[in-house]
Enzyme design. Sequence first.
Site, PDB file in Angstrom:
ATOM      1  CG  HIS A   1      -4.868  14.464  19.675  1.00  0.00           C
ATOM      2  ND1 HIS A   1      -5.417  15.640  19.218  1.00  0.00           N
ATOM      3  CD2 HIS A   1      -3.876  14.157  18.805  1.00  0.00           C
ATOM      4  CE1 HIS A   1      -4.787  16.032  18.131  1.00  0.00           C
ATOM      5  NE2 HIS A   1      -3.848  15.139  17.851  1.00  0.00           N
TER       6      HIS A   1
ATOM      7  CB  CYS B   1      -7.199  19.811  18.169  1.00  0.00           C
ATOM      8  SG  CYS B   1      -7.716  18.089  17.959  1.00  0.00           S
TER       9      CYS B   1
ATOM     10  CD  GLU C   1      -7.423  16.507  24.024  1.00  0.00           C
ATOM     11  OE1 GLU C   1      -6.452  15.764  23.742  1.00  0.00           O
ATOM     12  OE2 GLU C   1      -7.484  17.694  23.662  1.00  0.00           O
TER      13      GLU C   1
ATOM     14  CB  CYS D   1      -9.933  16.612  20.858  1.00  0.00           C
ATOM     15  SG  CYS D   1      -8.502  15.545  20.529  1.00  0.00           S
TER      16      CYS D   1
END
Length: 153
Positions: A53, A83, A55, A86
């Site tokens: 992801h 999420c 992040e 993260c």
Amino acid sequence: MSQFTDFMPDALAEARAAAARGEVPVGAVVVKDGAVIARAGNRTREMNDPTAHAEMLAIRAACAALGSERLTGCALWVTLEPCPACAGAIAAARVERLYYAAPDPKSGGVAQGPRVFDHSQAHHRPEVYTGLHEGEAAALLREFFAGKRQAPR
């Protein structure tokens, strides 16, 4: 008092680049002392890695740049509410401030769902600011997924 600088346009540029690669358009930048030290967009498909992801990638790059597993004094700017995984990484890295554009009612972990930072076992709770450029970030996501629904299967 220092003047506020908006780094969401940098994160949005990463989100647009992710969309151009066929990835879900999420972008993130890590800022320290008024300068971007790391940037990333989603790369889960490209890397065949469900943890790639924006992040996570930006946090990893920032930690490498600083030579530390902690991002003390850093801010993370991201185009979509992180999420739960993260959010856990943000807490573990001790990110000082989190700015995110659009909420994620389906998969968010900050204001939606498990609300990771509110949990009693959270290692750290960053300052959280939401809604900056929300319309633009949400439009990128809507356009991306509309294109996926219209694409021939």
